[in-house]
Design a protein around this motif. Sequence first.
Motif, PDB file in Angstrom:
ATOM      1  N   LEU A 135       0.746  -1.036   0.000  1.00 32.75           N
ATOM      2  CA  LEU A 135      -0.016  -0.041  -0.175  1.00 32.75           C
ATOM      3  C   LEU A 135       0.740   1.252   0.081  1.00 32.75           C
ATOM      4  N   GLY A 136       0.250   2.610  -0.270  1.00 34.31           N
ATOM      5  CA  GLY A 136       0.960   3.780  -0.210  1.00 34.31           C
ATOM      6  C   GLY A 136       0.919   4.098   1.393  1.00 34.31           C
ATOM      7  N   TYR A 137       1.997   4.928   1.751  1.00 33.60           N
ATOM      8  CA  TYR A 137       2.112   5.184   3.087  1.00 33.60           C
ATOM      9  C   TYR A 137       1.419   6.396   3.291  1.00 33.60           C
ATOM     10  N   ASP A 138       0.465   6.303   4.565  1.00 37.60           N
ATOM     11  CA  ASP A 138      -0.640   7.121   4.629  1.00 37.60           C
ATOM     12  C   ASP A 138      -0.489   8.323   5.553  1.00 37.60           C
ATOM     13  N   ALA A 139       0.984   8.527   5.963  1.00 32.58           N
ATOM     14  CA  ALA A 139       1.154   9.419   7.059  1.00 32.58           C
ATOM     15  C   ALA A 139       1.385  10.951   6.793  1.00 32.58           C
ATOM     16  N   PHE A 140       1.344  11.077   5.320  1.00 32.47           N
ATOM     17  CA  PHE A 140       1.406  12.461   4.779  1.00 32.47           C
ATOM     18  C   PHE A 140       0.435  13.139   3.986  1.00 32.47           C
ATOM     19  N   LEU A 141       0.286  14.110   3.658  1.00 34.53           N
ATOM     20  CA  LEU A 141      -0.707  14.486   2.701  1.00 34.53           C
ATOM     21  C   LEU A 141      -0.644  14.292   1.207  1.00 34.53           C
ATOM     22  N   MET A 142       0.735  13.888   1.074  1.00 35.62           N
ATOM     23  CA  MET A 142       1.206  13.354  -0.445  1.00 35.62           C
ATOM     24  C   MET A 142       1.905  12.219  -0.592  1.00 35.62           C
ATOM     25  N   ALA A 143       2.308  11.621   0.484  1.00 40.04           N
ATOM     26  CA  ALA A 143       3.214  10.567   0.518  1.00 40.04           C
ATOM     27  C   ALA A 143       2.905   9.288  -0.385  1.00 40.04           C
ATOM     28  N   TYR A 150       2.201  14.458 -12.507  1.00 43.85           N
ATOM     29  CA  TYR A 150       0.812  15.243 -13.000  1.00 43.85           C
ATOM     30  C   TYR A 150      -0.177  15.610 -12.052  1.00 43.85           C
ATOM     31  N   ALA A 151      -0.297  15.226 -10.710  1.00 37.62           N
ATOM     32  CA  ALA A 151      -1.103  15.364  -9.535  1.00 37.62           C
ATOM     33  C   ALA A 151      -1.083  16.625  -8.909  1.00 37.62           C
ATOM     34  N   TYR A 152       0.410  17.170  -9.171  1.00 39.86           N
ATOM     35  CA  TYR A 152       0.540  18.401  -8.103  1.00 39.86           C
ATOM     36  C   TYR A 152       1.135  19.354  -9.091  1.00 39.86           C
ATOM     37  N   PRO A 153       1.382  20.707  -8.558  1.00 37.33           N
ATOM     38  CA  PRO A 153       1.512  21.783  -9.721  1.00 37.33           C
ATOM     39  C   PRO A 153       3.145  22.012  -9.524  1.00 37.33           C
ATOM     40  N   TRP A 154       3.961  21.262  -8.735  1.00 36.24           N
ATOM     41  CA  TRP A 154       5.353  21.728  -8.535  1.00 36.24           C
ATOM     42  C   TRP A 154       6.224  20.458  -9.491  1.00 36.24           C
ATOM     43  N   VAL A 155       7.417  20.693  -9.736  1.00 35.97           N
ATOM     44  CA  VAL A 155       8.230  19.750 -10.274  1.00 35.97           C
ATOM     45  C   VAL A 155       8.311  18.372  -9.600  1.00 35.97           C
ATOM     46  N   ARG A 156       8.375  18.643  -8.173  1.00 35.46           N
ATOM     47  CA  ARG A 156       8.729  17.561  -7.275  1.00 35.46           C
ATOM     48  C   ARG A 156       7.805  18.019  -5.819  1.00 35.46           C
ATOM     49  N   PRO A 157       7.315  17.269  -4.914  1.00 34.46           N
ATOM     50  CA  PRO A 157       7.012  17.509  -3.680  1.00 34.46           C
ATOM     51  C   PRO A 157       8.156  18.244  -3.037  1.00 34.46           C
ATOM     52  N   PRO A 158       7.681  19.309  -2.282  1.00 36.05           N
ATOM     53  CA  PRO A 158       8.688  20.134  -1.266  1.00 36.05           C
ATOM     54  C   PRO A 158       9.644  18.982  -0.827  1.00 36.05           C
ATOM     55  N   THR A 159      11.180  19.382  -1.058  1.00 38.46           N
ATOM     56  CA  THR A 159      11.980  18.450  -0.715  1.00 38.46           C
ATOM     57  C   THR A 159      12.372  18.124   0.790  1.00 38.46           C
ATOM     58  N   GLU A 160      12.192  19.500   1.411  1.00 40.87           N
ATOM     59  CA  GLU A 160      12.206  19.460   2.831  1.00 40.87           C
ATOM     60  C   GLU A 160      11.244  18.619   3.606  1.00 40.87           C
ATOM     61  N   PHE A 161      10.210  18.452   3.082  1.00 41.08           N
ATOM     62  CA  PHE A 161       9.093  17.782   3.962  1.00 41.08           C
ATOM     63  C   PHE A 161       9.018  16.253   3.189  1.00 41.08           C
ATOM     64  N   TYR A 162       9.130  15.980   1.961  1.00 43.81           N
ATOM     65  CA  TYR A 162       9.021  14.772   1.203  1.00 43.81           C
ATOM     66  C   TYR A 162      10.194  13.879   1.001  1.00 43.81           C
TER      67      TYR A 162
ATOM     68  N   ASN B  91      -8.499  15.663 -14.349  1.00 46.14           N
ATOM     69  CA  ASN B  91      -7.576  14.641 -14.397  1.00 46.14           C
ATOM     70  C   ASN B  91      -6.389  14.564 -13.651  1.00 46.14           C
ATOM     71  N   ALA B  92      -6.101  15.649 -13.132  1.00 46.54           N
ATOM     72  CA  ALA B  92      -4.959  15.709 -12.116  1.00 46.54           C
ATOM     73  C   ALA B  92      -5.604  15.391 -10.691  1.00 46.54           C
ATOM     74  N   TYR B  93      -6.780  15.683 -10.260  1.00 43.65           N
ATOM     75  CA  TYR B  93      -7.441  15.274  -8.927  1.00 43.65           C
ATOM     76  C   TYR B  93      -7.492  13.803  -9.196  1.00 43.65           C
ATOM     77  N   TRP B  94      -8.148  13.147 -10.456  1.00 46.36           N
ATOM     78  CA  TRP B  94      -8.012  11.806 -10.215  1.00 46.36           C
ATOM     79  C   TRP B  94      -6.676  11.025 -10.253  1.00 46.36           C
ATOM     80  N   ALA B  95      -5.651  11.544 -11.042  1.00 48.35           N
ATOM     81  CA  ALA B  95      -4.376  11.062 -10.846  1.00 48.35           C
ATOM     82  C   ALA B  95      -3.894  10.974  -9.561  1.00 48.35           C
TER      83      ALA B  95
END
Lengths: 432, 154
Positions: A135-143, A150-162, B91-95
């Motif tokens: 399973l995916g790890y559930d302890a963080f908002l985006m872990a 494609y699911a978030y705006p940045w090129v990568r999740p904030p490094t200091e947090f993830y 699509n981003a939401y569902w991703a």
Amino acid sequence: MKQIFLCKDRLIFPWVRPIWVFLPLFILIMLPTWASEILSVSGFGTLGYQADNRSDVATIRDLSQRPKDGYATGPTWRLDSRLGVQIESRPDPRVDLVVQGLAYDHYKANLNNTITLAYAALRPTVNWNIRLGRLGYDAFLMADYRNVGYAYPWVRPPTEFYGWIPIFSVDGADAAYHFSGSDGIWSLKAQGGKSQVWMPINGGIGGGYHFKTDNLATLSASWQSASWRVKGAYSRFTSASDIPLLAPLQAGLAQVASANLPATSAQAADLLQHVSLEGARISYTTLGATYDDNTWLIQAEMGHTTATADIVPQGNMGYASLGRHFGAWMPFFTFSTYRPKSALNDTAYDLGATLNQGLRDPSVYMANSTRIDQHTLSVGVRWDFTPRAAFKVQLDTMRSHAPGCGLRSISPTLRTQDIHLNQLTATVDFIF
Amino acid sequence: MRPLLTLLCCLGVCSVAMVQPTQAEVDVIVSPENPLRTVTASEVSDLYLGRTRSITEGGVSVAIRPYDMVDGLVRDAFFMNLNGMQINQVNAYWARLRFSGEVLQPSHLPDAQAMLDTVSHDHNAMGYVDATLVNDCVKILLRLGGGAHVPPSP
């Protein structure tokens, strides 16, 4: 005693050693669904190019990555590029079967590390969701979707947090209960199991080690409405493996600790605990929120980590990001920071002149070498040029403070210096 | 240089086309056997964003299986009129949901006929079609578009 425990562990919980048992079973169940056209294949990917202004520092995105040539890495495709494929089946309206594989540049690529999800989900009622497998790890908002650019705006999740999270998947089970309330949907989830990942030491120059966790337990509560998503979580686990490189140091400290020398033995025992990864108890507490009203995007998250050994990075961390939708464009600004607990001080220990040089100083150095004291300012833009692909460009300016190597690969001489690094990254993120 | 400029122009046109508001009317439909008589846009949005799997009416919870359409004008119009989300945001939401293993995405049907066939034969199904294509085999619960969420005429 330890061996007995491990043997017992495997006998009693064969399913939490799962991937080689679960995967063939899973494929056998999935095969008949292929013919009935309820099997679907989808995926996600990132093609990214990163460059920075330091030839003596290699940035990393997460702890499993090994820079191409250790401490010095020039412009590279390897940092952010990745490709994920997911196979799903719904043989019954109450049952989901999912397998996901992820290819990216990491220290040890084998089938076990490539499978990021492999689970069966059961929904006995509309309120309950029970999953069993990897399973995916559930302890963080985006872990659990940090690789899905494609699911978030940045090129990568904030490094200091993830970037420092050493848990990439959990082999075990979780149960979630969903219900309506406070003009939104609540979700309460409990997750348990174990995890493993291979990590390089000193950018791979010092080899690597197999980081395993045991007794991993996570509780989370989340609430979401049309514009809001809020999540709080607490997770704890025990490290079940150690760093082989530290064995001689640990043996020396253990010898002094067991010698019953007044004061000295107690100090050696304390140092031994700080440089022993195995048996360390680690906890994460997090709270995060996202607001997106289709005009503004605001996301922030903060966390606190504790550990019984100083060789485990620990402290407070957080980030805040603000973005604005302009049709298919979204410029954003992010600040993220990691503030560590105080560094281990060598003057607090006195083992005698010879032992100070041979055991104390290297122990304190090793315990402090994993410290993370850094912050990053990022500015960038996301452009959704098709409904299933986005181009992003992001400029980061990072500062980290000594001692410690922070979230990058650096030579030992740089671990006592503050570092300033600017990096520019462009990515194309897509789903299919 | 010229091919690069051409590519950027094409991509720019694509991105502008993606954000054009649509006036098309879309009907939210279920099987005539489904006990639901009306739904709100908020309830439908929660279903299509994977937040819930049922709708409660008159104290009775009805399990719903939503069906989505492949990318196209009707899907654009549905989400834009339902909750103001552009299709790339959907699509981003569902991703996030799908590839984190949280929820599987609703099945995507290729056209209105497939949607009408599927919904009319599944008592728990919910779908949506261009309002001009609805037939007597399905029951309309909500009309979206024209600037307001309109409950269907009895």
